[in-house]
Design a protein around this motif. Structure first.
Motif, PDB file in Angstrom:
ATOM      1  N   LEU A   6      51.891  80.719  32.295  1.00 50.31           N
ATOM      2  CA  LEU A   6      50.556  80.185  31.991  1.00 50.31           C
ATOM      3  C   LEU A   6      50.457  78.693  32.310  1.00 50.31           C
ATOM      4  CD1 LEU A   6      49.215  81.787  28.698  1.00 50.31           C
ATOM      5  CD2 LEU A   6      49.043  82.589  31.042  1.00 50.31           C
ATOM      6  N   THR A  17      43.997  74.182  32.232  1.00 49.75           N
ATOM      7  CA  THR A  17      43.002  74.572  31.219  1.00 49.75           C
ATOM      8  C   THR A  17      42.432  73.348  30.501  1.00 49.75           C
ATOM      9  OG1 THR A  17      44.821  74.927  29.671  1.00 49.75           O
ATOM     10  CG2 THR A  17      43.943  76.875  30.752  1.00 49.75           C
ATOM     11  N   VAL A  40      38.890  73.833  29.425  1.00 46.87           N
ATOM     12  CA  VAL A  40      38.550  75.149  28.862  1.00 46.87           C
ATOM     13  C   VAL A  40      38.711  75.111  27.343  1.00 46.87           C
ATOM     14  CG1 VAL A  40      39.052  77.614  28.946  1.00 46.87           C
ATOM     15  CG2 VAL A  40      39.458  76.204  30.972  1.00 46.87           C
ATOM     16  N   GLU A  41      37.698  75.604  26.654  1.00 45.32           N
ATOM     17  CA  GLU A  41      37.770  75.713  25.194  1.00 45.32           C
ATOM     18  C   GLU A  41      38.532  76.989  24.824  1.00 45.32           C
ATOM     19  OE1 GLU A  41      36.462  73.910  22.445  1.00 45.32           O
ATOM     20  OE2 GLU A  41      36.489  72.381  24.023  1.00 45.32           O
ATOM     21  N   PRO A  42      39.367  76.931  23.790  1.00 45.33           N
ATOM     22  CA  PRO A  42      40.020  78.176  23.362  1.00 45.33           C
ATOM     23  C   PRO A  42      38.986  79.162  22.793  1.00 45.33           C
ATOM     24  CG  PRO A  42      40.456  76.404  21.800  1.00 45.33           C
ATOM     25  CD  PRO A  42      39.746  75.779  22.964  1.00 45.33           C
ATOM     26  N   ILE A  43      39.312  80.426  22.832  1.00 48.35           N
ATOM     27  CA  ILE A  43      38.388  81.438  22.302  1.00 48.35           C
ATOM     28  C   ILE A  43      39.113  82.217  21.212  1.00 48.35           C
ATOM     29  CG2 ILE A  43      38.990  83.251  23.979  1.00 48.35           C
ATOM     30  CD1 ILE A  43      36.025  83.918  24.144  1.00 48.35           C
ATOM     31  N   CYS A  65      49.280  85.988  28.762  1.00 46.46           N
ATOM     32  CA  CYS A  65      48.316  85.640  27.705  1.00 46.46           C
ATOM     33  C   CYS A  65      48.429  86.636  26.549  1.00 46.46           C
ATOM     34  CB  CYS A  65      46.914  85.669  28.325  1.00 46.46           C
ATOM     35  SG  CYS A  65      45.584  85.386  27.165  1.00 46.46           S
ATOM     36  N   LYS A  72      47.192  77.415  24.366  1.00 45.99           N
ATOM     37  CA  LYS A  72      47.075  77.604  25.820  1.00 45.99           C
ATOM     38  C   LYS A  72      46.575  79.024  26.124  1.00 45.99           C
ATOM     39  CE  LYS A  72      48.010  76.541  30.179  1.00 45.99           C
ATOM     40  NZ  LYS A  72      47.592  75.330  30.894  1.00 45.99           N
ATOM     41  N   ALA A 126      44.929  81.015  24.173  1.00 50.41           N
ATOM     42  CA  ALA A 126      43.549  81.205  23.696  1.00 50.41           C
ATOM     43  C   ALA A 126      42.552  80.647  24.714  1.00 50.41           C
ATOM     44  CB  ALA A 126      43.375  80.532  22.332  1.00 50.41           C
ATOM     45  N   LYS A 127      42.964  79.629  25.470  1.00 49.07           N
ATOM     46  CA  LYS A 127      42.115  79.101  26.548  1.00 49.07           C
ATOM     47  C   LYS A 127      42.091  80.053  27.738  1.00 49.07           C
ATOM     48  CE  LYS A 127      42.697  74.219  25.394  1.00 49.07           C
ATOM     49  NZ  LYS A 127      43.279  72.924  25.816  1.00 49.07           N
ATOM     50  N   VAL A 128      43.269  80.544  28.086  1.00 43.54           N
ATOM     51  CA  VAL A 128      43.341  81.486  29.210  1.00 43.54           C
ATOM     52  C   VAL A 128      42.556  82.757  28.877  1.00 43.54           C
ATOM     53  CG1 VAL A 128      44.896  82.864  30.646  1.00 43.54           C
ATOM     54  CG2 VAL A 128      45.533  80.525  30.009  1.00 43.54           C
ATOM     55  N   ARG A 129      42.544  83.107  27.593  1.00 42.35           N
ATOM     56  CA  ARG A 129      41.783  84.294  27.184  1.00 42.35           C
ATOM     57  C   ARG A 129      40.305  84.138  27.552  1.00 42.35           C
ATOM     58  NH1 ARG A 129      41.752  87.318  21.211  1.00 42.35           N
ATOM     59  NH2 ARG A 129      41.196  89.343  22.088  1.00 42.35           N
ATOM     60  N   ARG A 130      39.784  82.931  27.368  1.00 35.25           N
ATOM     61  CA  ARG A 130      38.387  82.691  27.748  1.00 35.25           C
ATOM     62  C   ARG A 130      38.189  82.899  29.250  1.00 35.25           C
ATOM     63  NH1 ARG A 130      33.993  80.299  25.532  1.00 35.25           N
ATOM     64  NH2 ARG A 130      35.153  79.528  23.735  1.00 35.25           N
TER      65      ARG A 130
END
Lengths: 102, 473
Positions: free
Chosen positions: A45, A50, A53-56, B311, B365, B367-371
């Protein structure tokens, strides 16, 4: 291919302690190898940028879910039901190991 | 054909016409279990006396009026429940030895709904402990075998549910899908398996694996049966704050709709290295069938596919380590050293990725890639109505083949886990046989569009009818 050992034995023991998992020496050796391989894999990763990018945390756009603050008899358990699976009991209460004076 | 091989639709027809009773149907399944389950090990617990009692009750209702099916759409239908489903007064083990003697004092919401719909619960099915696995081999009680070839895995983690249904031990079985666990056993056992949208079906009372991924599905023989069951299980539940209030549709009514002109995408990233040649050929044959049915096929891109598994294997073990922390041997169950090897591995991995100094590097990290992965799916669905993909890159593998290599085992879900990362729904439908072993494809849709999956799945099923091919056991 030689397997990378990313996690040290001490790290494995430390994680096991955090997770409250008693491990045998055999398990420690096996997990050191297997978890190192998985950690090496998930490190990929780092190749993605990122920064913006906001975490989700949830996926279906729910916002502010509330529930009524009422007592539900439908979901209440009796003392007997709630404790019936406990191995150690005294006077209807669940017995635990002492948590103070460890 | 034996009555235990009927579809739910056919069985309800038979019950209404009094061709057989619910008691006869239930006894036929129980007899089947007695005859063949020693070979398969699909069931962990059988609830024979209660099943018979409930079947008699169903017969009384049916004798009174066949209108009973209006309010009880699964009346008299014998089913199996994955052992992650909490069942009041019926042992629930999650496939794990640490809670081998746990007798829950309550029902999961889905269990309550299935009971209210008249379904007859035969017992609890074997599974990879806690849902951790793709083969059924991580059950603490022993592996389930594939009815189409006893040396092969049935797919996991809902391994017992797949094997039981494929071999005629029940007419439907439930499952949970956190990364593949309904779709893979459906694919490996020639069945229809739904992973619903996250939040479509209540998680209350389902022993939690990874709470932001877990979805509660079911496995059936046909698309119609699957749609019928979702009408029962879906809906908002005040006990699960993440369950959706979006209305539940009459899913079965979408099955007759044609798929002419519907746009079906297939992700180009799924057809690269690592996929068996024979599976790839089967997938291209599948594409041709959809084209024949008038659908417009189109290549689409899910650019972050390469990162989806990494992820997944950060976020899921993190949530697993937290959820399994409650098993402390105090209120129920035994001591933590009783966890199986895979549960220990995942607790360790998750504890590591959540621990001080590593949280940002791993959990945040991921959680961002998840988006980014979720956005991939949204962009694809702006171009097409649904997507199709092979369910597994390989045919059902041999028992023991991957058990010593956890990473290889994890990667057998490479086409499925991204769906859970994005939270979208997917339906496995049978796409044929390779070397006598079942393979499947999944139809993937946008959030809360289960009806589209059923519409597309039904058109393919009508054309191919692979579900009619039964195992020889």
């Amino acid at each position: 291919m030689k397997k990378k050992i990313i996690l040290t034995e001490d790290e494995i023991k430390h994680i096991a302690r955090l997770a409250n998992l008693p491990l045998t020496q055999e398990e420690i050796n096996k997990f050191q190898e297997q978890l190192s391989e998985v950690v090496d894999y998930i490190n990929k990763l780092n190749k993605i940028n990122t920064d913006k990018v906001e975490p989700i945390a949830q996926l279906t756009d729910l916002v502010k879910v509330y529930k009524k603050d009422i007592q539900s008899s439908e979901r209440s358990l009796t003392q007997e039901e709630a404790s019936k699976n406990a191995k150690a009991k005294k006077n209807g209460f669940i017995k635990t190991k002492s948590i103070f004076n460890l | 054909m034996e009555i235990y091989y009927l579809t739910i639709k056919e069985a309800i027809g038979g019950l209404k016409k009094k061709s057989f009773s619910a008691l006869e149907l239930t006894k036929a399944c129980l007899q089947r279990i007695k005859l063949i389950d020693k070979k398969l090990f699909a069931f962990l617990t059988i609830d024979e006396s209660r099943a018979i009692e409930k079947a008699k009750e169903a017969d009384r209702l049916i004798r009174k009026s066949t209108e009973a099916f209006r309010t009880k759409p699964l009346l008299g239908i014998p089913i199996g429940l994955k052992d992650l489903f909490t069942t009041k007064d019926l042992r629930t083990t999650a496939g794990a030895k640490i809670i081998k003697d746990y007798i829950p004092p309550f029902d999961a919401t889905v269990v309550r709904k299935l009971k209210e719909a008249g379904a007859i619960i035969l017992g609890k099915t074997n599974e990879d402990a806690w849902g951790h696995g793709s083969s059924g081999e991580n059950s603490d009680y022993g592996p389930t075998r594939n009815p189409y070839n006893l040396d092969r895995v049935p797919g996991g983690s809902s391994s017992g549910s797949g094997a039981a249904l494929a071999s005629g031990e029940c007419l439907m079985a439930t499952g949970t899908d956190t990364g593949s666990s309904v779709r893979l056993p459906a694919a490996f056992c020639n069945l229809v398996g739904l992973k619903p949208t996250y939040g479509r079906v209540s998680r209350y009372g389902i022993i939690a694996m990874a709470s932001s991924f877990d979805t509660i599905g079911h496995i059936t023989r046909t698309v119609y049966d699957n749609a019928l069951a979702l009408e029962v299980t879906a809906g908002n539940d005040p006990y699960d704050a993440t369950s959706s209030s979006i209305p539940v549709l009459n899913y079965a009514s979408f099955l007759e709709k044609k798929i002419k002109s519907l746009k079906i995408g297939f992700p180009k990233e799924y057809l690269v290295e690592g996929i068996d040649k024979s599976v790839e050929e089967n997938f291209y044959d599948t594409i041709k069938i959809f084209e024949k049915l008038g659908a417009k096929l189109k290549k689409v891109s899910l650019p972050h596919t390469e990162y989806a598994m990494a992820c997944y294997y950060i976020l899921v073990p993190s949530e697993v380590s937290s959820n399994l922390a409650r098993f402390d041997g105090i209120r129920y169950g035994g001591e933590r050293n009783l966890f199986g090897a895979e549960a220990k591995r995942r607790i360790m991995l998750g504890t590591y990725t959540l621990s001080a100094g590593y949280y940002d590097a791993y959990y945040l990290k991921a959680a961002k890639v998840r988006r980014l992965i979720k956005q991939d799916f949204e962009r694809a669905f702006a171009e097409v109505d649904v997507m199709i993909a092979p369910s597994s890159p390989s045919i059902p593998f041999k028992i023991g083949e991957k058990i010593d290599n956890p990473l290889q085992m994890y990667l057998s879900d490479v086409f499925m886990c991204p769906v859970n990362v994005a939270g979208v729904p997917a339906l496995n439908i049978p796409s044929g046989f390779i070397e006598g072993l079942p393979v499947g494809i999944q139809i993937i849709g946008p959030h809360f569009k289960e009806e589209l999956l059923y519409q597309v799945g039904s058109a393919f099923e009508q054309e191919t009818k692979f579900y009619q091919i039964k195992p020889e056991i």
